[in-house]
Write an enzyme that holds these catalytic residues in place. Structure first.
Site, short mmCIF file in Angstrom:
data_model
loop_
_atom_site.label_atom_id
_atom_site.label_comp_id
_atom_site.label_asym_id
_atom_site.label_seq_id
_atom_site.Cartn_x
_atom_site.Cartn_y
_atom_site.Cartn_z
N ARG A 1 -1.82 3.07 -5.62
CA ARG A 1 -1.96 4.52 -5.64
C ARG A 1 -3.17 5.00 -6.41
NH1 ARG A 1 3.10 3.69 -4.57
NH2 ARG A 1 2.73 1.92 -5.91
N THR A 2 -3.34 4.50 -7.62
CA THR A 2 -4.42 5.01 -8.45
C THR A 2 -5.75 4.68 -7.80
OG1 THR A 2 -3.01 4.65 -10.36
CG2 THR A 2 -5.34 5.04 -10.81
N HIS B 1 -2.64 6.11 -19.82
CA HIS B 1 -2.91 6.31 -18.39
C HIS B 1 -3.13 7.82 -18.21
CE1 HIS B 1 -3.10 5.77 -14.20
NE2 HIS B 1 -2.01 5.08 -13.97
C1 NCD Z 1 1.81 3.02 -13.20
C2 NCD Z 1 0.89 2.13 -14.02
O1 NCD Z 1 0.07 1.41 -13.48
O2 NCD Z 1 1.00 2.24 -15.24
N1 NCD Z 1 1.45 3.05 -11.86
C3 NCD Z 1 0.62 4.06 -11.43
O3 NCD Z 1 -0.52 4.14 -11.82
N2 NCD Z 1 1.15 4.97 -10.59
C4 NCD Z 1 3.24 2.76 -13.39
C5 NCD Z 1 3.76 1.39 -13.14
O4 NCD Z 1 3.04 0.47 -12.82
O5 NCD Z 1 4.98 1.24 -13.29
#
Ligand code: NCD
Length: 360
Positions: A83-84, A166
């Site tokens: 996603r990111t 994050h």
């Molecule tokens: C998160 C992460 O990478 O910290 N994922 C994200 O960026 N949507 C959460 C996760 O990995 O559980």
């Protein structure tokens, strides 16, 4: 950060570092949740919405795409991401930036022994923005300092660093909360319930801090004792006078929640094999039968990826906003990048001229 010795910078508290970044004339590095105050959160949310409306029209999409065709972004993701990574790609495409990527250090010169510092300086020779995700806490900050003190300072966006931060996920989470509570007086006064692995979930750590910008929020942290939120975050909440409750009783937390923010067990951080598997996390799942006990206008969030903490049956409940939350990431990241390159006023002017909502 330029001209500031590394040792002196390192000795500062996160909040001091955040203030330092926030004092720049324009958004540059995005490293910590602690650099965003209420006015900036409101501004970014409103810009994200403006971009969302502009991008809906063909002319608007073309206008956005013509904003930054002369800029390129490097996506350096040495840790898994779907996603990111994709939402940053999409955000760059919306604004017309070219994209380069390294997702596997085995294919870069790091494999030949090049230091991360040298790799990042190399990226800065070809690119105008570096978006990085790494398992090393603090690396994005170190790189930002190096670049700011080099002859080609380019901005860094921290897209997830170790277990600590994050910030762009927290921004999209705040944007989702802003939108969810738009007609209910906004985020102020709401009870947000965090559930799951709060010790190692960097999204929760960053979001909990961002919520200190709102008045009368009431944060609940629901986790098994071994996975409960860190004392460092609680200290920050105390400093800001934010109310919070620690519990391992999800059942009891559900009826009072305005938002339930579920997370998965972050077992990639286990210090020994099977460490997480020994913790009973079965009580930290939001099941269909719990939905009746939730407020009618509450929302269910999750940064994703999920495991069994939200079964797919819950997806069709109108209060489940995690897919919309994910899409919000593309808009808020577009707003961030547009701001870093000073395009925010142009976008607002375009929206006003074409009477695209919202114009404020
Ligand atoms: C998160 C992460 O990478 O910290 N994922 C994200 O960026 N949507 C959460 C996760 O990995 O559980």
């Amino acid at each position: 950060l330029s001209g500031m010795p590394w040792d002196k910078f390192q000795a500062m508290s996160l909040e001091e570092k955040g203030r330092r970044l926030a004092s720049a004339a324009r958004l540059f590095h995005v490293l910590y949740a602690q650099q965003f105050g209420r006015a900036e959160l409101d501004r970014l949310g409103s810009l994200a919405t403006t971009i969302r409306f502009v991008a809906k029209t063909e002319g608007g999409a073309r206008f956005l795409h013509d904003l930054l065709p002369h800029r390129r972004a490097m996506l350096y993701f040495s840790q898994p991401s779907t996603r990111t990574f994709l939402s940053f790609c999409a955000a760059c495409e919306i604004l017309g930036l070219g994209i380069g990527e390294v997702r596997d250090t085995a294919t870069s010169s790091e494999f030949k022994g090049e230091s991360k510092e040298d790799s990042v300086r190399t990226f800065s020779s070809y690119f105008d923005l570096i978006v990085m995700r790494t398992p090393m806490g603090g690396l994005a900050e170190r790189m930002a300092w190096i670049l700011s003190n080099s002859d080609r300072p380019v901005p860094i966006i921290n897209a997830g660093s170790g277990k600590d931060q994050h910030p762009t996920q927290a921004l999209l989470d705040v944007y989702t909360l802003q939108r969810s509570f738009e007609r209910r007086g906004g985020i102020d006064g709401k009870r947000i319930v965090f559930v799951g692995d709060l010790a190692r979930g960097r999204t929760v750590r960053s979001l909990a801090y961002l919520l200190t910008n709102y008045s009368d929020v009431d944060l609940w942290f629901v986790a098994p004792p071994q996975l409960q939120i860190g004392a460092d975050i609680l200290e920050q909440l105390d400093r800001h006078g934010v109310k919070y409750t620690l519990t391992d009783d999800l059942h009891g937390a559900i009826p009072g929640a305005d938002a339930i923010y579920m997370t998965r067990v972050q077992d990639e951080w286990d210090s020994e094999a099977g460490e997480s598997a020994r913790i009973d996390t079965s009580r930290f799942c939001l099941l269909s039968k719990d939905l009746d006990r939730m407020k009618d206008d509450a929302v269910i969030m999750h940064p994703l990826p999920r495991r069994n903490e939200i079964p797919t049956e819950v997806d069709t409940d109108p209060r489940a906003v995690y897919w919309r939350q994910m899409r919000n990431g593309m808009w808020i990241r577009s707003a961030l990048i547009a701001s870093q390159f000073g395009q925010d006023d142009r976008i607002r002017e375009y929206a006003a001229e074409h009477k695209l909502h919202p114009v404020s």
